[in-house]
Write a protein that holds these residues in place. Structure first.
Motif, PDB file in Angstrom:
ATOM      1  N   LYS A  22       0.820  -1.206   0.000  1.00 26.70           N
ATOM      2  CA  LYS A  22       0.000   0.000   0.000  1.00 26.70           C
ATOM      3  C   LYS A  22       0.853   1.254   0.000  1.00 26.70           C
ATOM      4  O   LYS A  22       0.546   2.222  -0.694  1.00 26.70           O
ATOM      5  CB  LYS A  22      -0.939   0.006   1.203  1.00 26.70           C
ATOM      6  CG  LYS A  22      -1.868   1.216   1.206  1.00 26.70           C
ATOM      7  CD  LYS A  22      -2.821   1.171   2.351  1.00 26.70           C
ATOM      8  CE  LYS A  22      -3.763   2.328   2.449  1.00 26.70           C
ATOM      9  NZ  LYS A  22      -3.593   3.482   1.664  1.00 26.70           N
ATOM     10  N   GLU A  24       3.798   1.642  -1.317  1.00 24.98           N
ATOM     11  CA  GLU A  24       4.353   1.811  -2.660  1.00 24.98           C
ATOM     12  C   GLU A  24       3.307   2.371  -3.622  1.00 24.98           C
ATOM     13  O   GLU A  24       3.597   3.244  -4.445  1.00 24.98           O
ATOM     14  CB  GLU A  24       4.900   0.487  -3.180  1.00 24.98           C
ATOM     15  CG  GLU A  24       6.126  -0.001  -2.415  1.00 24.98           C
ATOM     16  CD  GLU A  24       6.524  -1.416  -2.789  1.00 24.98           C
ATOM     17  OE1 GLU A  24       5.657  -2.188  -3.267  1.00 24.98           O
ATOM     18  OE2 GLU A  24       7.702  -1.757  -2.616  1.00 24.98           O
ATOM     19  N   LEU A  25       2.057   1.887  -3.518  1.00 29.07           N
ATOM     20  CA  LEU A  25       0.982   2.391  -4.365  1.00 29.07           C
ATOM     21  C   LEU A  25       0.685   3.862  -4.063  1.00 29.07           C
ATOM     22  O   LEU A  25       0.470   4.665  -4.980  1.00 29.07           O
ATOM     23  CB  LEU A  25      -0.278   1.548  -4.183  1.00 29.07           C
ATOM     24  CG  LEU A  25      -0.208   0.111  -4.729  1.00 29.07           C
ATOM     25  CD1 LEU A  25      -1.458  -0.659  -4.331  1.00 29.07           C
ATOM     26  CD2 LEU A  25      -0.038   0.122  -6.226  1.00 29.07           C
ATOM     27  N   ASP A  26       0.689   4.204  -2.757  1.00 31.68           N
ATOM     28  CA  ASP A  26       0.469   5.598  -2.377  1.00 31.68           C
ATOM     29  C   ASP A  26       1.581   6.495  -2.923  1.00 31.68           C
ATOM     30  O   ASP A  26       1.322   7.600  -3.415  1.00 31.68           O
ATOM     31  CB  ASP A  26       0.391   5.733  -0.851  1.00 31.68           C
ATOM     32  CG  ASP A  26      -0.871   5.104  -0.281  1.00 31.68           C
ATOM     33  OD1 ASP A  26      -1.834   4.893  -1.056  1.00 31.68           O
ATOM     34  OD2 ASP A  26      -0.892   4.823   0.939  1.00 31.68           O
ATOM     35  N   TYR A  27       2.815   6.009  -2.837  1.00 33.11           N
ATOM     36  CA  TYR A  27       3.949   6.780  -3.349  1.00 33.11           C
ATOM     37  C   TYR A  27       3.824   6.964  -4.865  1.00 33.11           C
ATOM     38  O   TYR A  27       4.090   8.046  -5.384  1.00 33.11           O
ATOM     39  CB  TYR A  27       5.260   6.069  -2.990  1.00 33.11           C
ATOM     40  CG  TYR A  27       6.483   6.842  -3.399  1.00 33.11           C
ATOM     41  CD1 TYR A  27       6.825   8.023  -2.760  1.00 33.11           C
ATOM     42  CD2 TYR A  27       7.288   6.396  -4.439  1.00 33.11           C
ATOM     43  CE1 TYR A  27       7.945   8.742  -3.143  1.00 33.11           C
ATOM     44  CE2 TYR A  27       8.398   7.100  -4.827  1.00 33.11           C
ATOM     45  CZ  TYR A  27       8.728   8.273  -4.173  1.00 33.11           C
ATOM     46  OH  TYR A  27       9.829   8.984  -4.563  1.00 33.11           O
ATOM     47  N   MET A  28       3.378   5.938  -5.578  1.00 34.61           N
ATOM     48  CA  MET A  28       3.183   6.037  -7.025  1.00 34.61           C
ATOM     49  C   MET A  28       2.112   7.074  -7.358  1.00 34.61           C
ATOM     50  O   MET A  28       2.254   7.855  -8.307  1.00 34.61           O
ATOM     51  CB  MET A  28       2.801   4.676  -7.612  1.00 34.61           C
ATOM     52  CG  MET A  28       3.956   3.700  -7.677  1.00 34.61           C
ATOM     53  SD  MET A  28       3.485   2.029  -8.148  1.00 34.61           S
ATOM     54  CE  MET A  28       2.776   2.284  -9.740  1.00 34.61           C
ATOM     55  N   LYS A  29       1.045   7.121  -6.565  1.00 34.69           N
ATOM     56  CA  LYS A  29      -0.008   8.113  -6.790  1.00 34.69           C
ATOM     57  C   LYS A  29       0.508   9.532  -6.566  1.00 34.69           C
ATOM     58  O   LYS A  29       0.168  10.453  -7.310  1.00 34.69           O
ATOM     59  CB  LYS A  29      -1.204   7.832  -5.881  1.00 34.69           C
ATOM     60  CG  LYS A  29      -1.988   6.607  -6.301  1.00 34.69           C
ATOM     61  CD  LYS A  29      -3.132   6.335  -5.361  1.00 34.69           C
ATOM     62  CE  LYS A  29      -3.833   5.044  -5.757  1.00 34.69           C
ATOM     63  NZ  LYS A  29      -4.913   4.700  -4.824  1.00 34.69           N
ATOM     64  N   ILE A  30       1.333   9.697  -5.537  1.00 34.47           N
ATOM     65  CA  ILE A  30       1.913  11.017  -5.260  1.00 34.47           C
ATOM     66  C   ILE A  30       2.807  11.452  -6.422  1.00 34.47           C
ATOM     67  O   ILE A  30       2.739  12.596  -6.890  1.00 34.47           O
ATOM     68  CB  ILE A  30       2.706  10.996  -3.930  1.00 34.47           C
ATOM     69  CG1 ILE A  30       1.756  10.829  -2.746  1.00 34.47           C
ATOM     70  CG2 ILE A  30       3.555  12.259  -3.779  1.00 34.47           C
ATOM     71  CD1 ILE A  30       2.444  10.560  -1.425  1.00 34.47           C
ATOM     72  N   GLU A  32       2.654  10.442  -9.552  1.00 32.92           N
ATOM     73  CA  GLU A  32       1.819  10.722 -10.723  1.00 32.92           C
ATOM     74  C   GLU A  32       1.189  12.108 -10.616  1.00 32.92           C
ATOM     75  O   GLU A  32       1.129  12.848 -11.601  1.00 32.92           O
ATOM     76  CB  GLU A  32       0.728   9.661 -10.861  1.00 32.92           C
ATOM     77  CG  GLU A  32       1.232   8.326 -11.348  1.00 32.92           C
ATOM     78  CD  GLU A  32       0.151   7.257 -11.368  1.00 32.92           C
ATOM     79  OE1 GLU A  32      -0.985   7.547 -10.936  1.00 32.92           O
ATOM     80  OE2 GLU A  32       0.454   6.143 -11.798  1.00 32.92           O
ATOM     81  N   GLU A  33       0.722  12.487  -9.431  1.00 34.43           N
ATOM     82  CA  GLU A  33       0.118  13.810  -9.236  1.00 34.43           C
ATOM     83  C   GLU A  33       1.159  14.913  -9.438  1.00 34.43           C
ATOM     84  O   GLU A  33       0.873  15.918 -10.087  1.00 34.43           O
ATOM     85  CB  GLU A  33      -0.495  13.905  -7.832  1.00 34.43           C
ATOM     86  CG  GLU A  33      -1.195  15.210  -7.557  1.00 34.43           C
ATOM     87  CD  GLU A  33      -2.371  15.461  -8.482  1.00 34.43           C
ATOM     88  OE1 GLU A  33      -2.610  16.643  -8.789  1.00 34.43           O
ATOM     89  OE2 GLU A  33      -3.033  14.499  -8.910  1.00 34.43           O
ATOM     90  N   LYS A  34       2.346  14.713  -8.896  1.00 31.90           N
ATOM     91  CA  LYS A  34       3.418  15.699  -9.085  1.00 31.90           C
ATOM     92  C   LYS A  34       3.766  15.814 -10.570  1.00 31.90           C
ATOM     93  O   LYS A  34       4.023  16.914 -11.066  1.00 31.90           O
ATOM     94  CB  LYS A  34       4.670  15.303  -8.295  1.00 31.90           C
ATOM     95  CG  LYS A  34       4.506  15.336  -6.805  1.00 31.90           C
ATOM     96  CD  LYS A  34       4.378  16.745  -6.308  1.00 31.90           C
ATOM     97  CE  LYS A  34       4.276  16.743  -4.798  1.00 31.90           C
ATOM     98  NZ  LYS A  34       4.026  18.064  -4.267  1.00 31.90           N
ATOM     99  N   ARG A  36       1.730  15.272 -13.131  1.00 31.48           N
ATOM    100  CA  ARG A  36       0.639  16.007 -13.779  1.00 31.48           C
ATOM    101  C   ARG A  36       0.789  17.518 -13.560  1.00 31.48           C
ATOM    102  O   ARG A  36       0.612  18.317 -14.474  1.00 31.48           O
ATOM    103  CB  ARG A  36      -0.716  15.548 -13.253  1.00 31.48           C
ATOM    104  CG  ARG A  36      -1.234  14.321 -13.937  1.00 31.48           C
ATOM    105  CD  ARG A  36      -2.699  14.072 -13.566  1.00 31.48           C
ATOM    106  NE  ARG A  36      -2.918  12.637 -13.534  1.00 31.48           N
ATOM    107  CZ  ARG A  36      -2.943  11.877 -12.459  1.00 31.48           C
ATOM    108  NH1 ARG A  36      -2.823  12.417 -11.264  1.00 31.48           N
ATOM    109  NH2 ARG A  36      -3.119  10.581 -12.539  1.00 31.48           N
TER     110      ARG A  36
END
Length: 88
Positions: A22, A24-30, A32-34, A36
């Motif tokens: 979880k 790692e997935l949260d870090y990937m989302k962060i 991706e947002e950065k 964008r």
């Protein structure tokens, strides 16, 4: 051509895909947002750069046209009379 001509995908390691935690997935989302946000900022900068380039180009072109028309209006050489030749 049918599907029989394609070879099936082979996983050479024989292992399953890794399961992400979880965190790692949260870090990937962060990330991706950065990314964008970075892309949006670069697009805005690109728009401003194009506008600035067009404005500078229009200014240069207008100065060029003004110079051409200003030179065409000058008539000081049209009224120039050659000096009379002195005969000896």
């Amino acid at each position: 051509m049918g599907d029989s001509t394609f070879k099936p995908k082979i996983n050479s390691a024989g292992k399953q895909d890794p399961i992400l935690k979880k965190a790692e997935l949260d870090y990937m989302k962060i990330i991706e947002e950065k990314n964008r946000e970075r892309v949006q900022k670069l697009q805005q900068i690109g728009r401003r750069n194009r506008f600035t380039g067009l404005a500078i180009g229009a200014g240069v072109f207008s100065i060029y046209l003004y110079s051409i028309f200003a030179i065409k209006q000058e008539t000081f050489l049209d009224d120039f009379n050659e000096p009379a030749k002195i005969q000896q």
